[in-house]
Design a protein around this motif. Structure first.
Motif, PDB file in Angstrom:
ATOM      1  N   THR A  11      44.158  -6.154  34.932  1.00 30.50           N
ATOM      2  CA  THR A  11      43.967  -7.267  35.872  1.00 30.50           C
ATOM      3  C   THR A  11      45.334  -7.847  36.250  1.00 30.50           C
ATOM      4  O   THR A  11      46.305  -7.720  35.511  1.00 30.50           O
ATOM      5  CB  THR A  11      43.086  -8.370  35.267  1.00 30.50           C
ATOM      6  N   GLY A  12      45.384  -8.477  37.415  1.00 21.94           N
ATOM      7  CA  GLY A  12      46.649  -9.039  37.886  1.00 21.94           C
ATOM      8  C   GLY A  12      47.714  -7.974  38.052  1.00 21.94           C
ATOM      9  O   GLY A  12      48.882  -8.162  37.690  1.00 21.94           O
ATOM     10  N   ALA A  13      47.314  -6.841  38.641  1.00 20.75           N
ATOM     11  CA  ALA A  13      48.194  -5.665  38.680  1.00 20.75           C
ATOM     12  C   ALA A  13      48.953  -5.507  39.986  1.00 20.75           C
ATOM     13  O   ALA A  13      49.616  -4.491  40.187  1.00 20.75           O
ATOM     14  CB  ALA A  13      47.363  -4.401  38.425  1.00 20.75           C
ATOM     15  N   THR A  24      53.090   2.130  34.012  1.00 15.50           N
ATOM     16  CA  THR A  24      53.455   2.708  32.720  1.00 15.50           C
ATOM     17  C   THR A  24      52.268   3.418  32.075  1.00 15.50           C
ATOM     18  O   THR A  24      52.409   4.508  31.511  1.00 15.50           O
ATOM     19  CB  THR A  24      54.008   1.611  31.783  1.00 15.50           C
ATOM     20  N   LEU A  25      51.091   2.826  32.160  1.00 14.34           N
ATOM     21  CA  LEU A  25      49.894   3.485  31.630  1.00 14.34           C
ATOM     22  C   LEU A  25      49.609   4.774  32.393  1.00 14.34           C
ATOM     23  O   LEU A  25      49.249   5.797  31.794  1.00 14.34           O
ATOM     24  CB  LEU A  25      48.692   2.543  31.703  1.00 14.34           C
ATOM     25  N   ALA A  26      49.783   4.728  33.713  1.00 15.10           N
ATOM     26  CA  ALA A  26      49.558   5.933  34.523  1.00 15.10           C
ATOM     27  C   ALA A  26      50.567   7.024  34.193  1.00 15.10           C
ATOM     28  O   ALA A  26      50.221   8.210  34.103  1.00 15.10           O
ATOM     29  CB  ALA A  26      49.627   5.577  36.008  1.00 15.10           C
ATOM     30  N   GLU A  27      51.825   6.643  33.994  1.00 12.43           N
ATOM     31  CA  GLU A  27      52.868   7.613  33.628  1.00 12.43           C
ATOM     32  C   GLU A  27      52.525   8.336  32.328  1.00 12.43           C
ATOM     33  O   GLU A  27      52.974   9.459  32.092  1.00 12.43           O
ATOM     34  CB  GLU A  27      54.217   6.898  33.473  1.00 12.43           C
ATOM     35  N   ASN A  28      51.719   7.673  31.502  1.00 16.26           N
ATOM     36  CA  ASN A  28      51.362   8.239  30.208  1.00 16.26           C
ATOM     37  C   ASN A  28      49.954   8.812  30.179  1.00 16.26           C
ATOM     38  O   ASN A  28      49.368   8.985  29.110  1.00 16.26           O
ATOM     39  CB  ASN A  28      51.554   7.194  29.125  1.00 16.26           C
ATOM     40  N   GLY A  29      49.389   9.094  31.378  1.00 18.40           N
ATOM     41  CA  GLY A  29      48.171   9.884  31.457  1.00 18.40           C
ATOM     42  C   GLY A  29      46.882   9.148  31.734  1.00 18.40           C
ATOM     43  O   GLY A  29      45.821   9.771  31.815  1.00 18.40           O
ATOM     44  N   ALA A  30      46.921   7.826  31.887  1.00 13.74           N
ATOM     45  CA  ALA A  30      45.690   7.067  32.110  1.00 13.74           C
ATOM     46  C   ALA A  30      45.325   7.018  33.588  1.00 13.74           C
ATOM     47  O   ALA A  30      46.199   6.928  34.459  1.00 13.74           O
ATOM     48  CB  ALA A  30      45.834   5.643  31.579  1.00 13.74           C
ATOM     49  N   LEU A  32      43.130   4.564  36.265  1.00 16.18           N
ATOM     50  CA  LEU A  32      43.017   3.113  36.222  1.00 16.18           C
ATOM     51  C   LEU A  32      42.068   2.515  37.242  1.00 16.18           C
ATOM     52  O   LEU A  32      41.848   3.082  38.320  1.00 16.18           O
ATOM     53  CB  LEU A  32      44.392   2.461  36.438  1.00 16.18           C
ATOM     54  N   VAL A  33      41.565   1.343  36.895  1.00 20.64           N
ATOM     55  CA  VAL A  33      41.008   0.385  37.837  1.00 20.64           C
ATOM     56  C   VAL A  33      41.937  -0.821  37.782  1.00 20.64           C
ATOM     57  O   VAL A  33      42.157  -1.386  36.705  1.00 20.64           O
ATOM     58  CB  VAL A  33      39.576  -0.031  37.480  1.00 20.64           C
ATOM     59  N   ILE A  34      42.532  -1.180  38.915  1.00 22.97           N
ATOM     60  CA  ILE A  34      43.443  -2.319  38.952  1.00 22.97           C
ATOM     61  C   ILE A  34      42.840  -3.419  39.815  1.00 22.97           C
ATOM     62  O   ILE A  34      42.177  -3.157  40.814  1.00 22.97           O
ATOM     63  CB  ILE A  34      44.842  -1.930  39.469  1.00 22.97           C
ATOM     64  N   LYS A  43      46.906  -1.814  47.004  1.00 21.43           N
ATOM     65  CA  LYS A  43      46.922  -0.485  47.620  1.00 21.43           C
ATOM     66  C   LYS A  43      48.273   0.196  47.421  1.00 21.43           C
ATOM     67  O   LYS A  43      48.334   1.414  47.214  1.00 21.43           O
ATOM     68  CB  LYS A  43      46.599  -0.600  49.110  1.00 21.43           C
ATOM     69  N   GLU A  44      49.348  -0.583  47.475  1.00 20.06           N
ATOM     70  CA  GLU A  44      50.680  -0.010  47.245  1.00 20.06           C
ATOM     71  C   GLU A  44      50.803   0.511  45.815  1.00 20.06           C
ATOM     72  O   GLU A  44      51.326   1.610  45.583  1.00 20.06           O
ATOM     73  CB  GLU A  44      51.758  -1.068  47.506  1.00 20.06           C
ATOM     74  N   VAL A  45      50.325  -0.280  44.849  1.00 22.17           N
ATOM     75  CA  VAL A  45      50.383   0.142  43.453  1.00 22.17           C
ATOM     76  C   VAL A  45      49.512   1.380  43.244  1.00 22.17           C
ATOM     77  O   VAL A  45      49.919   2.335  42.576  1.00 22.17           O
ATOM     78  CB  VAL A  45      49.934  -0.997  42.513  1.00 22.17           C
ATOM     79  N   ALA A  46      48.326   1.372  43.833  1.00 26.53           N
ATOM     80  CA  ALA A  46      47.426   2.525  43.715  1.00 26.53           C
ATOM     81  C   ALA A  46      48.076   3.784  44.272  1.00 26.53           C
ATOM     82  O   ALA A  46      47.945   4.880  43.705  1.00 26.53           O
ATOM     83  CB  ALA A  46      46.109   2.238  44.432  1.00 26.53           C
ATOM     84  N   GLY A  47      48.791   3.643  45.380  1.00 25.09           N
ATOM     85  CA  GLY A  47      49.487   4.787  45.964  1.00 25.09           C
ATOM     86  C   GLY A  47      50.529   5.359  45.029  1.00 25.09           C
ATOM     87  O   GLY A  47      50.672   6.583  44.911  1.00 25.09           O
ATOM     88  N   GLU A  48      51.255   4.478  44.325  1.00 22.72           N
ATOM     89  CA  GLU A  48      52.266   4.942  43.369  1.00 22.72           C
ATOM     90  C   GLU A  48      51.608   5.635  42.174  1.00 22.72           C
ATOM     91  O   GLU A  48      52.138   6.623  41.644  1.00 22.72           O
ATOM     92  CB  GLU A  48      53.123   3.765  42.904  1.00 22.72           C
ATOM     93  N   ILE A  49      50.467   5.111  41.755  1.00 25.91           N
ATOM     94  CA  ILE A  49      49.749   5.730  40.636  1.00 25.91           C
ATOM     95  C   ILE A  49      49.253   7.119  41.020  1.00 25.91           C
ATOM     96  O   ILE A  49      49.332   8.070  40.228  1.00 25.91           O
ATOM     97  CB  ILE A  49      48.582   4.820  40.191  1.00 25.91           C
ATOM     98  N   GLU A  50      48.753   7.251  42.243  1.00 24.22           N
ATOM     99  CA  GLU A  50      48.256   8.546  42.691  1.00 24.22           C
ATOM    100  C   GLU A  50      49.378   9.569  42.822  1.00 24.22           C
ATOM    101  O   GLU A  50      49.163  10.770  42.633  1.00 24.22           O
ATOM    102  CB  GLU A  50      47.503   8.363  44.010  1.00 24.22           C
ATOM    103  N   LYS A  51      50.604   9.090  43.104  1.00 17.43           N
ATOM    104  CA  LYS A  51      51.758  10.005  43.133  1.00 17.43           C
ATOM    105  C   LYS A  51      52.060  10.550  41.745  1.00 17.43           C
ATOM    106  O   LYS A  51      52.718  11.589  41.612  1.00 17.43           O
ATOM    107  CB  LYS A  51      52.986   9.277  43.679  1.00 17.43           C
ATOM    108  N   LEU A  52      51.589   9.839  40.732  1.00 16.53           N
ATOM    109  CA  LEU A  52      51.754  10.290  39.350  1.00 16.53           C
ATOM    110  C   LEU A  52      50.607  11.207  38.915  1.00 16.53           C
ATOM    111  O   LEU A  52      50.465  11.522  37.735  1.00 16.53           O
ATOM    112  CB  LEU A  52      51.828   9.082  38.413  1.00 16.53           C
ATOM    113  N   ASN A  53      49.780  11.590  39.897  1.00 15.97           N
ATOM    114  CA  ASN A  53      48.635  12.489  39.667  1.00 15.97           C
ATOM    115  C   ASN A  53      47.551  11.866  38.799  1.00 15.97           C
ATOM    116  O   ASN A  53      46.850  12.567  38.059  1.00 15.97           O
ATOM    117  CB  ASN A  53      49.104  13.821  39.057  1.00 15.97           C
ATOM    118  N   GLN A  54      47.428  10.544  38.905  1.00 15.89           N
ATOM    119  CA  GLN A  54      46.350   9.848  38.208  1.00 15.89           C
ATOM    120  C   GLN A  54      45.453   9.164  39.246  1.00 15.89           C
ATOM    121  O   GLN A  54      45.911   8.757  40.312  1.00 15.89           O
ATOM    122  CB  GLN A  54      46.914   8.797  37.241  1.00 15.89           C
TER     123      GLN A  54
END
Length: 248
Positions: A11-13, A24-30, A32-34, A43-54
């Motif tokens: 929350t508050g992501a 950081t959680l995404a970089e380590n394989g998780a 997420l729901v943010i 949406k910007e954060v989600a885009g970065e997470i998806e670039k990490l293949n999560q």
């Protein structure tokens, strides 16, 4: 990949510490729901997470309302079928002195920081109990443990409540293999710290034994540890992340 295959809610992501935790959680394989109240930033954060293949799902809403937490948990279960990790980072701070603090402002801080944390825990715990596993990390504050002239009493009281809630849930949920801990950041470089005057920054630095202001990554790395199996025998703790500013 400490969290490979894990599903986390943060929350508050949308920015600051919460954003860094989510990444950081995404970089380590998780996956997420943010959540947060700024859809464009989420949406910007989600885009970065998806670039990490999560995978990442966003949810906007007011965390002080119990239905928001229920919706977030439902989204996680619908998309991923489980919830392994909850990070309660959403919060608000004020700097209003006691005699200037109006009842509605007091209640707003309590509703978001303390009640919002309780609602989120209540929403995910049934799912964690069902799977007999879970990690909950509540983002508190050093101000929960010692007063700070630059914080409203409502902020310190709300975070002290978060620390007690952390201990209570840790005790109650231990039989279900659910670990509940808190992190208590001190001075951290965020959007708020950018507003400090140079004189105030020098005052803050002078009180930090390690000689630097913390970074969001310092908090995120501690959350990662608590979310991973490395912390399986740790529960009910509130860990200071403040460069030695306050020790207990």
């Amino acid at each position: 990949m400490l969290l490979e295959g894990k599903i986390a809610i943060v929350t508050g992501a949308s920015r600051g510490i919460g954003r860094e935790i989510a990444l950081t959680l995404a970089e380590n394989g998780a996956s997420l729901v943010i959540s947060g109240n700024k859809e464009d930033l989420l949406k910007e954060v989600a885009g970065e997470i998806e670039k990490l293949n999560q995978k990442c799902i966003i949810h906007t809403g007011d965390i002080s309302k119990p239905e928001t937490s229920k919706d977030i948990a439902s989204k996680a279960i619908e998309a991923f079928g489980k919830i392994d990790i909850l990070v309660n980072n959403a919060g608000v701070n004020t700097r209003i002195p006691t005699l200037e603090l109006q009842p509605e402002e007091w209640q707003k801080v309590i509703n978001i920081n303390l009640s919002g944390t309780f609602y989120s825990c209540s929403a995910v715990l049934p799912h964690m109990i069902k799977q007999q596993y879970g990690k909950i990390i509540n983002v508190s504050s050093t101000t929960a443990k010692t007063p700070h002239r630059n914080a409203s009493p409502s902020y310190g009281a709300s975070k002290a409540g978060v620390n007690y809630l952390t201990q209570h849930l840790a005790l109650e949920m231990a039989k279900n293999n659910i670990c509940v801990n808190a992190v208590c950041p001190g001075p951290i470089e965020t959007d708020m710290s950018l507003q400090w005057t140079e004189d105030y920054r020098k005052q803050v630095l002078a009180k930090i034994p390690l000689g630097r202001i913390g970074e969001s990554k310092d908090v995120a790395n501690t959350v990662l540890f608590l979310a991973s199996n490395m912390s399986d025998f740790i529960t009910g703790e509130s860990i200071n992340i403040n460069g030695g500013t306050y020790m207990n």
